[in-house]
Design a protein around this motif. Structure first.
Motif, mmCIF file in Angstrom:
data_model
loop_
_atom_site.group_PDB
_atom_site.id
_atom_site.type_symbol
_atom_site.label_atom_id
_atom_site.label_comp_id
_atom_site.label_asym_id
_atom_site.label_seq_id
_atom_site.Cartn_x
_atom_site.Cartn_y
_atom_site.Cartn_z
ATOM 1 N N ALA A 147 49.200 27.795 -1.628
ATOM 2 C CA ALA A 147 50.507 28.147 -1.041
ATOM 3 C C ALA A 147 50.709 29.662 -1.017
ATOM 4 O O ALA A 147 51.412 30.185 -0.159
ATOM 5 C CB ALA A 147 51.626 27.473 -1.837
ATOM 6 N N ARG A 148 50.070 30.359 -1.961
ATOM 7 C CA ARG A 148 50.201 31.824 -2.012
ATOM 8 C C ARG A 148 49.107 32.527 -1.197
ATOM 9 O O ARG A 148 48.905 33.724 -1.320
ATOM 10 C CB ARG A 148 50.168 32.283 -3.469
ATOM 11 C CG ARG A 148 51.461 31.876 -4.198
ATOM 12 C CD ARG A 148 51.266 31.787 -5.694
ATOM 13 N NE ARG A 148 50.974 33.060 -6.309
ATOM 14 C CZ ARG A 148 50.567 33.199 -7.570
ATOM 15 N NH1 ARG A 148 50.402 32.128 -8.334
ATOM 16 N NH2 ARG A 148 50.332 34.379 -8.061
ATOM 17 N N GLY A 149 48.404 31.748 -0.391
ATOM 18 C CA GLY A 149 47.437 32.354 0.532
ATOM 19 C C GLY A 149 46.052 32.576 -0.043
ATOM 20 O O GLY A 149 45.221 33.242 0.566
ATOM 21 N N GLY A 150 45.787 32.018 -1.232
ATOM 22 C CA GLY A 150 44.462 32.189 -1.839
ATOM 23 C C GLY A 150 43.403 31.407 -1.090
ATOM 24 O O GLY A 150 43.674 30.339 -0.545
ATOM 25 N N LYS A 151 42.195 31.977 -1.089
ATOM 26 C CA LYS A 151 41.071 31.277 -0.467
ATOM 27 C C LYS A 151 40.449 30.383 -1.543
ATOM 28 O O LYS A 151 39.917 30.889 -2.538
ATOM 29 C CB LYS A 151 40.069 32.322 0.030
ATOM 30 C CG LYS A 151 39.004 31.756 0.915
ATOM 31 C CD LYS A 151 38.200 32.903 1.517
ATOM 32 C CE LYS A 151 36.963 32.374 2.204
ATOM 33 N NZ LYS A 151 35.991 33.432 2.445
ATOM 34 N N THR A 196 51.765 23.054 1.498
ATOM 35 C CA THR A 196 50.515 23.702 1.894
ATOM 36 C C THR A 196 49.433 22.649 2.149
ATOM 37 O O THR A 196 49.662 21.438 1.989
ATOM 38 C CB THR A 196 50.072 24.699 0.797
ATOM 39 O OG1 THR A 196 48.989 25.462 1.277
ATOM 40 C CG2 THR A 196 49.664 24.017 -0.485
ATOM 41 N N VAL A 197 48.268 23.117 2.540
ATOM 42 C CA VAL A 197 47.121 22.221 2.728
ATOM 43 C C VAL A 197 45.986 22.746 1.854
ATOM 44 O O VAL A 197 45.700 23.947 1.860
ATOM 45 C CB VAL A 197 46.675 22.204 4.218
ATOM 46 C CG1 VAL A 197 45.427 21.347 4.394
ATOM 47 C CG2 VAL A 197 47.804 21.706 5.108
ATOM 48 N N LEU A 198 45.367 21.838 1.094
ATOM 49 C CA LEU A 198 44.287 22.256 0.186
ATOM 50 C C LEU A 198 42.926 21.950 0.800
ATOM 51 O O LEU A 198 42.609 20.775 1.053
ATOM 52 C CB LEU A 198 44.418 21.497 -1.130
ATOM 53 C CG LEU A 198 45.112 22.190 -2.267
ATOM 54 C CD1 LEU A 198 45.341 21.238 -3.431
ATOM 55 C CD2 LEU A 198 44.269 23.382 -2.743
ATOM 56 N N SER A 206 47.635 14.487 4.904
ATOM 57 C CA SER A 206 48.027 15.749 5.559
ATOM 58 C C SER A 206 47.928 16.948 4.612
ATOM 59 O O SER A 206 47.940 18.096 5.048
ATOM 60 C CB SER A 206 49.457 15.634 6.091
ATOM 61 O OG SER A 206 50.335 15.357 5.013
ATOM 62 N N GLY A 207 47.792 16.699 3.298
ATOM 63 C CA GLY A 207 47.747 17.806 2.342
ATOM 64 C C GLY A 207 46.332 18.285 2.025
ATOM 65 O O GLY A 207 46.165 19.220 1.244
ATOM 66 N N THR A 208 45.309 17.618 2.560
ATOM 67 C CA THR A 208 43.931 18.047 2.265
ATOM 68 C C THR A 208 43.123 18.149 3.555
ATOM 69 O O THR A 208 43.391 17.433 4.523
ATOM 70 C CB THR A 208 43.209 17.031 1.339
ATOM 71 O OG1 THR A 208 43.312 15.726 1.928
ATOM 72 C CG2 THR A 208 43.791 17.013 -0.050
#
Ligand code: PLP
Length: 413
Positions: free
Chosen positions: A118-122, A145-147, A188-190
């Motif tokens: 969610a914080r934009g990490g790769k 977010t999407v993981l 939808s989350g992955t």
């Protein structure tokens, strides 16, 4: 020679004696010149052009050391991490491009990972069953977010009724991977972005047994059978799933063979940078021991023996003598069979040692494994020549030790 060579061991010991003259012992030290040498050896083992090298954080467990190694070569990129909390801690310390290689099984772990995304990490999180996916999916949706996830493919070798490899993932063929990929698609989350395919029985077993100069024929056979099996399984899976941006394989001991697999986009290595003693004896990897702990000589019960303070740092894995540390410098020291490395004190047989050890002198020892040394100490002394260039806190000191689960403030009693 089966042992990595130590040039002028007496001079080396004198150097450590100078470096550690004002230090409290026991302490842990890392020789940066040896790390840099090992980085060149590992780089040369990777085919070129070839995959990039991802650092195994579990084998280093010290942010400053990780940063140093990442700075050594543009082909060293990203971290393979060991727990959700440790991954989050590393992200907060500024590391990005994180691939958690072991699945989350608790909601709070999934929340840590969703928070990074969610914080934009790769980030890539490993899964091998629908329940892993559902846990991540719920946390990701909650965080909006999407993981990105990677499927862990088992590459163990069935041979003569034995399971040669690790017992981690039940995904062994394209059909199982495809079923899991379809499940990921329904959530939808992955989103499926990678494959983790680690051939432990090639990467983690030296070609020679300690003390033997010859190649071990059984290990050779296991490796000769496992390498094509790994290549075939990765290719079959990718043919079924379609191309994936990240295909990770291997470890220190398989950089070359894994790097030759055209399916692989990156190879992991960690231990080879420090060369703990279980990593002696890999063919074609002239690594130098780079990490040590130093014990102080504290008493002498008999002529030909000294006793040091501390040292009982056994490594994880199947119990056995090879999990014990190794006395290293000055040369010629041996442990005493009845005691080994002790909880508080470690007697050493000095009869083959060319120097007379005095009270307070340091004895340098090698741990069997790379990362576990950092779990014994709050800092690693990073050394060049005769100078301590940095006192680098370990993840343990930062409160994010072995399991990475300790994010709460440390309680001092
Ligand atoms: C998934 C995975 N990849 C790679 C490695 C190899 O790391 P190293 O080079 O430190 O042996 C390991 C070690 O256990 C691992 O679990």
């Amino acid at each position: 020679m089966n042992e990595p060579s130590v040039d002028k061991p007496l001079e080396q010991w004198q150097r450590w004696r100078t470096v550690l003259a004002a230090e409290r012992l026991p302490c842990a030290v890392v020789d940066l010149d040896a790390v840099d040498h090992n980085a060149r050896v590992l780089r040369a083992a990777l085919p070129s052009p070839g995959p990039r090298l991802r650092l195994a954080s579990k084998s280093l467990r010290c942010p400053a050391l990780i940063s140093h190694i990442l700075s050594l070569d543009p082909g060293f990129q990203g971290l393979l991490t060991m727990s959700a909390a440790e991954t989050r801690a590393l992200f907060e310390l500024g590391f990005d491009d994180l691939f958690l290689a072991y699945p989350a099984s608790r909601p709070e772990e999934a929340t840590d990972l969703a928070d990074i995304a969610a914080r934009g990490g790769k980030l890539l999180a490993t899964v091998d069953c629908a329940a892993h996916v559902d846990l991540l999916d719920a946390a990701a949706r909650e965080a909006g977010t999407v993981l990105p996830v990677a499927i862990d493919l088992d590459l163990s070798l069935p041979l003569l009724g034995q399971h040669l490899g690790v017992r981690r993932s039940p995904i062994r063929d394209a059909a199982a991977a495809l079923a899991l990929a379809r499940h990921i698609e329904t959530r939808s989350g992955t989103v499926l972005r990678g494959l983790l395919a680690y051939e432990a029985q090639v990467a983690g077993i030296p070609d020679r047994v300690r003390g033997g100069a010859l190649l071990d024929p059984v290990r050779g056979l296991i490796k000769r059978r496992s390498i094509p099996l790994a290549r075939r399984r990765r290719a079959e899976l990718l043919a079924a799933l379609g191309p994936l941006p990240i295909v990770n394989g291997g470890g220190t001991g398989s950089l070359h063979s894994t790097g030759l697999d055209p399916s692989v986009s990156e190879v992991t290595a960690g231990s080879g940078f420090l060369c703990p003693h279980l990593f002696d004896g890999y063919e074609g990897l002239p690594l130098r021991p780079a990490a040590f702990f130093a014990l102080a000589v504290c008493r002498q019960s008999d002529r030909g023996f000294v006793t040091c303070y501390g040292g009982g740092y056994a490594a994880s894995g199947p119990g056995g003598a090879d999990r014990s540390p190794l006395p290293w410098l000055p040369p010629g020291l041996k442990t005493v069979d009845l005691e080994g490395f002790g909880e508080v004190q470690t007697p050493l047989d000095t009869r083959a040692c060319p120097v007379e050890l005095e009270l307070g002198d340091p004895v340098l020892c090698r741990h069997a494994k790379a990362g576990e040394l950092a779990d014994r100490f709050d800092e690693l002394l990073l050394v060049r020549g005769e100078r301590i260039v940095q006192r680098a806190p370990t993840l343990r000191a930062l409160g994010r030790g072995a399991e990475g689960g300790l994010l709460a403030p440390r309680v001092l009693i």
